[in-house]
Design an enzyme around this catalytic site. Structure first.
Site, short mmCIF file in Angstrom:
data_model
loop_
_atom_site.label_atom_id
_atom_site.label_comp_id
_atom_site.label_asym_id
_atom_site.label_seq_id
_atom_site.Cartn_x
_atom_site.Cartn_y
_atom_site.Cartn_z
N TYR A 137 -13.55 2.00 -1.32
CA TYR A 137 -14.59 2.21 -2.33
C TYR A 137 -14.58 1.04 -3.33
CZ TYR A 137 -15.14 7.26 -1.15
OH TYR A 137 -15.38 8.48 -0.54
N GLY A 138 -13.40 0.43 -3.48
CA GLY A 138 -13.19 -0.54 -4.57
C GLY A 138 -14.03 -1.79 -4.51
N ASP A 161 -9.57 11.15 -2.33
CA ASP A 161 -9.45 9.70 -2.50
C ASP A 161 -10.35 9.05 -1.46
OD1 ASP A 161 -8.41 7.12 -3.26
OD2 ASP A 161 -7.14 7.18 -1.48
N SER A 162 -10.56 7.75 -1.61
CA SER A 162 -11.34 7.00 -0.63
C SER A 162 -10.62 6.96 0.72
CB SER A 162 -11.55 5.58 -1.15
OG SER A 162 -10.29 4.99 -1.45
N GLU A 165 -1.27 -0.81 2.96
CA GLU A 165 -1.54 -0.07 4.21
C GLU A 165 -0.81 -0.71 5.39
OE1 GLU A 165 -5.54 1.07 4.93
OE2 GLU A 165 -5.66 2.12 3.02
N CYS A 173 -4.52 1.87 -9.42
CA CYS A 173 -5.03 2.08 -8.07
C CYS A 173 -3.99 2.90 -7.35
CB CYS A 173 -5.24 0.74 -7.36
SG CYS A 173 -5.59 0.91 -5.59
N THR A 174 -4.42 3.92 -6.63
CA THR A 174 -3.44 4.85 -6.06
C THR A 174 -2.67 4.25 -4.87
OG1 THR A 174 -5.27 5.91 -4.87
CG2 THR A 174 -4.55 6.94 -6.91
N HIS A 175 -3.08 3.08 -4.40
CA HIS A 175 -2.30 2.39 -3.36
C HIS A 175 -1.07 1.68 -3.95
CE1 HIS A 175 -5.66 2.88 -0.60
NE2 HIS A 175 -4.96 2.28 0.36
N CYS A 196 -8.18 8.80 -7.04
CA CYS A 196 -8.71 7.45 -6.77
C CYS A 196 -9.13 6.87 -8.10
CB CYS A 196 -9.89 7.56 -5.82
SG CYS A 196 -10.73 6.00 -5.52
N ASN A 197 -8.55 5.75 -8.45
CA ASN A 197 -8.90 5.14 -9.73
C ASN A 197 -10.33 4.62 -9.74
OD1 ASN A 197 -6.46 4.60 -11.80
ND2 ASN A 197 -5.69 4.81 -9.72
N THR A 198 -10.80 4.16 -8.57
CA THR A 198 -12.16 3.62 -8.51
C THR A 198 -13.18 4.72 -8.84
OG1 THR A 198 -11.43 2.03 -6.85
CG2 THR A 198 -13.80 2.38 -7.04
#
Ligand code: DGL
Length: 282
Positions: free
Chosen positions: A42-43, A10-11, A156, A188-190, A73-75
């Site tokens: 990255y997004g 992931d980013s 975060e 988005c993985t967040h 990471c979806n981006t």
């Protein structure tokens, strides 16, 4: 039976929500996780930059002899899936988008919302995958999208149940709610970290889809009988390109358990001035 690990990247630390799902779906598998914490996010970056990062991240995992790559990471999944597949040279690659689109079409009553980073939404990758799936499943669907860039720093920061996050969620999600979205893809993985607030704002009747959970089930299905059958707890590897001050605390919140010790890796690159830049500055 393979003792090779599954590579996950992931980013940054958002992908740990995917690791959390993998630990649940394939607990016997050893994981090598790379979070590119030095270059996150990255997004908000250009396609060209995300393509380059995705290739370098894949090469790092390949150097750990992984048997499969999960793009947590979806981006990257939206922009660089083909580049990762190409760099992976034959080993299976699982992105976030296709499994998620399949699940969303299956569960939806017809109106699907997608939220993600600016880059994911701008790519149109989810709409394209949903259109293919709708055709395959002979269903009629309408899609609505919303970029939610502030959700990443809020997740975060740990503001998972904070009034400010709720206000921002209302601002981002009101259009989706008004359009009657019945199924919402957390693209988005967040975002799974903010699922409670997102659910509250969207309403209890809306189905939330966690891209990591769906992808983890696909990993489980793909491994099938080839899955490693460790009798002891596998020793996972966590690699990061920087160690942010809050890494341990934030990482544990995303992972939902104690974080294994992380090791730092450094990407040695050389600066090269692009030809076009020289030409325009003359
Ligand atoms: N984890 C990233 C994703 O799923 C979001 C963070 C970033 O912008 O890099 O798209």
């Amino acid at each position: 039976m393979s003792t090779q690990a599954i590579g996950v990247f992931d980013s940054g630390i958002g992908g740990l929500t995917v690791v959390r799902e993998l630990l649940h779906a394939v607990p016997q598998e050893r994981l090598v996780y790379f979070g590119d914490t030095a270059r996150v996010p990255y997004g908000s970056k250009s396609v060209e930059t995300v393509l380059r990062y995705a290739k370098e991240d894949t090469e790092l995992l390949l150097s750990h002899d992984v048997k499969m790559i999960v793009i947590a990471c979806n981006t990257v999944s939206a922009i660089a899936l083909n580049e990762v597949i190409e760099a992976a040279a034959g080993i299976p690659v699982i992105g976030m988008i296709e499994p998620c689109a399949k699940e969303a079409v299956m569960l939806s009553r017809g109106v699907i919302g997608i939220i993600g980073t600016e880059a994911t939404i701008a790519s149109g990758a989810y709409e394209a995958a949903l259109a293919i799936e709708a055709k395959r499943q002979s269903k009629k669907i309408t899609t609505y999208v919303a970029a939610c860039p502030l959700f990443v720093p809020l997740a975060e920061e740990g503001w998972t149940d904070h009034g400010a996050t709720e206000l921002i969620a209302q601002e981002y999600l009101s259009g989706l709610r008004e359009n009657g979205v019945d199924t919402l893809i957390l693209g988005c993985t967040h975002y799974p970290v903010l699922a409670n607030i997102i659910q509250r704002v969207m309403g209890a009747s809306v189905t939330l889809i966690n891209s990591g959970a769906v992808a983890a089930r696909q990993v489980e299905a793909m491994l099938g009988k080839h899955s490693t059958t460790n009798t002891t707890e596998p020793k996972h590897t966590i690699l990061v390109s920087d160690v942010p001050r809050k890494f341990q605390r934030v990482g544990e919140r995303f992972l939902g358990r104690e974080l294994p010790e992380a090791r730092q890796v450094v990407f040695k690159e050389a600066w090269v001035v692009k030809r076009e830049a020289i030409a325009t500055s003359e």
